[in-house]
Write a protein that holds these residues in place. Structure first.
Motif, mmCIF file in Angstrom:
data_model
loop_
_atom_site.group_PDB
_atom_site.id
_atom_site.type_symbol
_atom_site.label_atom_id
_atom_site.label_comp_id
_atom_site.label_asym_id
_atom_site.label_seq_id
_atom_site.Cartn_x
_atom_site.Cartn_y
_atom_site.Cartn_z
ATOM 1 N N LEU A 131 0.723 17.980 0.289
ATOM 2 C CA LEU A 131 1.072 16.701 0.919
ATOM 3 C C LEU A 131 2.277 16.038 0.246
ATOM 4 C CD1 LEU A 131 -2.571 15.356 1.501
ATOM 5 C CD2 LEU A 131 -1.099 16.610 3.107
ATOM 6 N N ASP A 132 2.193 14.726 -0.029
ATOM 7 C CA ASP A 132 3.364 13.995 -0.533
ATOM 8 C C ASP A 132 3.445 13.949 -2.050
ATOM 9 O OD1 ASP A 132 4.092 13.051 2.172
ATOM 10 O OD2 ASP A 132 2.195 11.953 1.992
ATOM 11 N N ALA A 133 2.320 14.223 -2.703
ATOM 12 C CA ALA A 133 2.315 14.215 -4.169
ATOM 13 C C ALA A 133 1.161 15.085 -4.664
ATOM 14 C CB ALA A 133 2.164 12.786 -4.694
ATOM 15 N N VAL A 134 1.337 15.648 -5.855
ATOM 16 C CA VAL A 134 0.236 16.371 -6.498
ATOM 17 C C VAL A 134 -0.011 15.740 -7.870
ATOM 18 C CG1 VAL A 134 0.575 18.533 -5.259
ATOM 19 C CG2 VAL A 134 1.859 18.124 -7.371
ATOM 20 N N ARG A 135 -1.256 15.748 -8.278
ATOM 21 C CA ARG A 135 -1.644 15.116 -9.556
ATOM 22 C C ARG A 135 -2.019 16.225 -10.544
ATOM 23 N NH1 ARG A 135 -5.091 12.636 -5.632
ATOM 24 N NH2 ARG A 135 -6.881 13.661 -6.627
ATOM 25 N N ILE A 178 0.869 -1.188 0.000
ATOM 26 C CA ILE A 178 0.000 0.000 0.000
ATOM 27 C C ILE A 178 0.899 1.229 0.000
ATOM 28 C CG2 ILE A 178 -1.909 1.215 1.101
ATOM 29 C CD1 ILE A 178 -2.736 -1.420 2.391
ATOM 30 N N GLU A 179 1.125 1.734 -1.185
ATOM 31 C CA GLU A 179 2.070 2.846 -1.353
ATOM 32 C C GLU A 179 1.402 4.189 -1.090
ATOM 33 O OE1 GLU A 179 5.013 3.988 -4.988
ATOM 34 O OE2 GLU A 179 2.869 4.064 -5.463
ATOM 35 N N GLY A 180 0.103 4.287 -1.439
ATOM 36 C CA GLY A 180 -0.523 5.609 -1.357
ATOM 37 C C GLY A 180 -1.965 5.570 -0.921
ATOM 38 N N ILE A 181 -2.439 6.766 -0.586
ATOM 39 C CA ILE A 181 -3.857 6.936 -0.270
ATOM 40 C C ILE A 181 -4.249 8.314 -0.797
ATOM 41 C CG2 ILE A 181 -3.279 7.787 2.065
ATOM 42 C CD1 ILE A 181 -5.972 6.496 2.971
ATOM 43 N N ALA A 223 -3.867 3.083 13.786
ATOM 44 C CA ALA A 223 -4.023 1.626 13.738
ATOM 45 C C ALA A 223 -2.732 0.952 13.267
ATOM 46 C CB ALA A 223 -5.184 1.264 12.817
ATOM 47 N N GLY A 224 -1.658 1.745 13.193
ATOM 48 C CA GLY A 224 -0.351 1.181 12.852
ATOM 49 C C GLY A 224 -0.077 1.089 11.366
ATOM 50 N N LEU A 225 -0.907 1.758 10.564
ATOM 51 C CA LEU A 225 -0.708 1.694 9.119
ATOM 52 C C LEU A 225 -0.127 2.992 8.601
ATOM 53 C CD1 LEU A 225 -3.853 -0.214 8.168
ATOM 54 C CD2 LEU A 225 -1.714 -0.388 6.863
ATOM 55 N N LYS A 226 1.117 2.935 8.252
ATOM 56 C CA LYS A 226 1.728 4.147 7.704
ATOM 57 C C LYS A 226 1.752 4.035 6.187
ATOM 58 C CE LYS A 226 5.037 6.692 8.679
ATOM 59 N NZ LYS A 226 5.254 8.016 8.822
ATOM 60 N N ILE A 227 1.015 4.926 5.539
ATOM 61 C CA ILE A 227 0.983 4.895 4.072
ATOM 62 C C ILE A 227 1.814 6.075 3.582
ATOM 63 C CG2 ILE A 227 -0.502 4.930 2.051
ATOM 64 C CD1 ILE A 227 -2.727 3.777 3.793
ATOM 65 N N PRO A 228 2.880 5.796 2.843
ATOM 66 C CA PRO A 228 3.849 6.870 2.571
ATOM 67 C C PRO A 228 3.332 8.012 1.683
ATOM 68 C CG PRO A 228 4.604 4.766 1.650
ATOM 69 C CD PRO A 228 3.359 4.479 2.427
ATOM 70 N N VAL A 229 2.531 7.739 0.675
ATOM 71 C CA VAL A 229 2.206 8.812 -0.273
ATOM 72 C C VAL A 229 0.731 9.229 -0.168
ATOM 73 C CG1 VAL A 229 2.406 9.600 -2.657
ATOM 74 C CG2 VAL A 229 3.933 7.801 -1.825
ATOM 75 N N LYS A 230 0.497 10.346 0.517
ATOM 76 C CA LYS A 230 -0.866 10.894 0.625
ATOM 77 C C LYS A 230 -1.020 12.002 -0.407
ATOM 78 C CE LYS A 230 -0.104 11.702 5.153
ATOM 79 N NZ LYS A 230 1.044 10.811 5.370
ATOM 80 N N HIS A 231 -2.122 11.973 -1.150
ATOM 81 C CA HIS A 231 -2.294 13.025 -2.162
ATOM 82 C C HIS A 231 -3.756 13.373 -2.401
ATOM 83 C CE1 HIS A 231 -2.662 9.808 -5.440
ATOM 84 N NE2 HIS A 231 -1.972 9.146 -4.530
ATOM 85 N N CYS A 232 -4.005 14.645 -2.685
ATOM 86 C CA CYS A 232 -5.382 15.089 -2.927
ATOM 87 C C CYS A 232 -5.461 16.272 -3.892
ATOM 88 C CB CYS A 232 -6.063 15.464 -1.610
ATOM 89 S SG CYS A 232 -5.419 16.964 -0.887
#
Ligand SMILES: *Cc1c(COP(=O)(O)O)cnc(C)c1O
Length: 400
Positions: A221-225, A163-166, A198-207
């Protein structure tokens, strides 16, 4: 013009330097921590996805996104080995297999997607990168917090899934009122925090799409689209025009017939125009089949929008100069007259203007509505270039 040997009577010119310059402009607003994901959906907004991908890759972009599997596969076939995120869910085993084999990054929008990807990655015993999609108020794809937590728990057992991103997507970032957008953002951050707790670190958050990118720097955040800005336009809406953008795109054609016509001559089906004065009437081989005079017929967004659209229609009906369609010949604009035909249209040019059959014309066709099969010519400083030949094949990612 180089076009002559191609024997097409219409073509697109895409200015390679303009694309690069737009990319550089976007980069000036990027913080170090933020990755740039270039959105190449809809054939890179009409500019040709494979070639734009090559070009951007040469300029350091290593993450792309498209809406659909077939768009991603087209990029892979063209030799693009960078990361490619597919925004929309895949619906059956064959699609997921194909995607995993091609090392595409998939979006999980529901527990259905999650199970499908989970099963197939186990069966193929192949790794797959995924991004989770949260619906915070667009009403298109995505899950709420509970469904995401359930999905994450069920994927824990599968070491093939990373799970690389959210991410989430904003509904009205261009609107003046920021409340809804800030609300979506807060909801998104809350989901991320719940997962972290809950212990889940997802590295790439983007919106952030182009509009969010411009108006809400704290949402990078971590990325822009980014799609629209790279293609040289501001998103619809009011934005401070701080970035210098260049439109890389020109739809060109040529005059294929030119006749002098008397005043009162009717033009077009249903006699839809009558010349007010004698004029030259040129035929160009471009019609609604190519995207000319097409509009997006969405429902008006409210009463004000409805009235604006009605007024525009009425003025267009009465041939108000501001609302006519114009094409450009040798730097000057001339109006399209009569109903646009399927593959042709008529242009009124004053008698004293010096034009000839074969003259190049420039046509205002919305890039995302232009027919996809029209030949694209990539240009640098006014000369045609072949992106592959000139730049070599150095766009291939090494060693992954
Ligand atoms: C189209 C799209 C983008 C890019 O939007 P632009 O406004 O063109 O930059 C980003 N994210 C998603 C999910 C999209 O569908």
């Amino acid at each position: 013009m180089e076009m002559k040997q191609i024997l097409h009577n219409k073509w697109l010119e895409i200015d390679v330097n303009a694309v690069k310059s737009n990319l550089e402009a976007v980069k000036t607003m990027l913080e170090e921590r933020t990755r740039l994901m270039a959105v190449l959906k809809a054939d890179a907004y009409g500019h040709g996805a494979s070639n734009i991908a090559r070009l951007l890759f040469q300029s350091g972009v290593d993450f792309f996104a498209v809406s659909f599997l077939y768009e991603a596969l087209e990029l892979r076939k063209a030799g693009i080995r960078a990361n490619i995120l597919i925004f929309s869910p895949l619906v059956d085993e064959d699609q997921v297999k194909e995607a995993i084999k091609n090392h595409l990054t998939l979006t999980i929008t529901s527990s259905y997607d999650s199970q499908l990807i989970d099963n197939i990655s186990q069966r193929l015993n192949q790794k797959v990168n995924v991004h989770l999609k949260v619906d915070t108020g667009l009403g298109r794809f995505g899950m709420d917090t509970q469904e995401i937590i359930a999905v994450c728990n069920s994927l824990k057992e599968n070491p093939n899934i990373y799970i690389e991103g959210i991410y989430t997507h904003m509904a009205e970032a261009a609107a003046d009122d920021s409340n809804y957008t800030e609300g979506q953002f807060a909801q998104f951050m809350e989901v991320c925090q719940r997962l972290a707790a809950a212990g889940l670190k997802i590295p790439v958050k983007h919106c952030a799409n182009s509009a969010v990118f411009l108006k809400y720097p704290h949402m990078h955040l971590d990325a822009v689209r980014i799609g629209t800005l790279i293609s040289g336009q501001y998103p619809a809406g009011d934005f401070p025009k701080t970035l210098r953008l260049m439109d890389p795109y020109k739809f060109k054609s040529q005059i294929i017939s030119l006749r002098n016509r008397k005043a009162d001559t009717y033009l077009g089906y249903y006699r839809s125009y009558r010349l007010k004065a004698p004029a030259q009437v040129a035929v160009i081989p471009v019609g609604y089949n190519d995207g000319l005079a097409l509009e997006i017929a969405n429902k008006p967004e409210g009463i004000i929008d409805l009235i604006k659209k009605l007024v525009k229609m009425v003025l267009f009906y009465f041939d108000s100069p501001r609302f006519s369609l114009y094409i450009k010949i040798r730097g000057h604009s001339y109006p399209v007259r009569g109903k646009v035909f399927m593959q042709m249209s008529l242009i009124e040019i004053p008698l004293n203007v010096n034009v000839s059959v074969g003259d190049e014309v420039e046509i205002p066709i919305r890039k995302t509505l232009a027919a996809k099969n029209i030949t694209k010519i990539y240009m640098r400083e006014g000369a045609a270039v072949k992106i592959e030949d000139e730049e070599g094949t150095s766009y291939v990612v090494e060693g992954d």
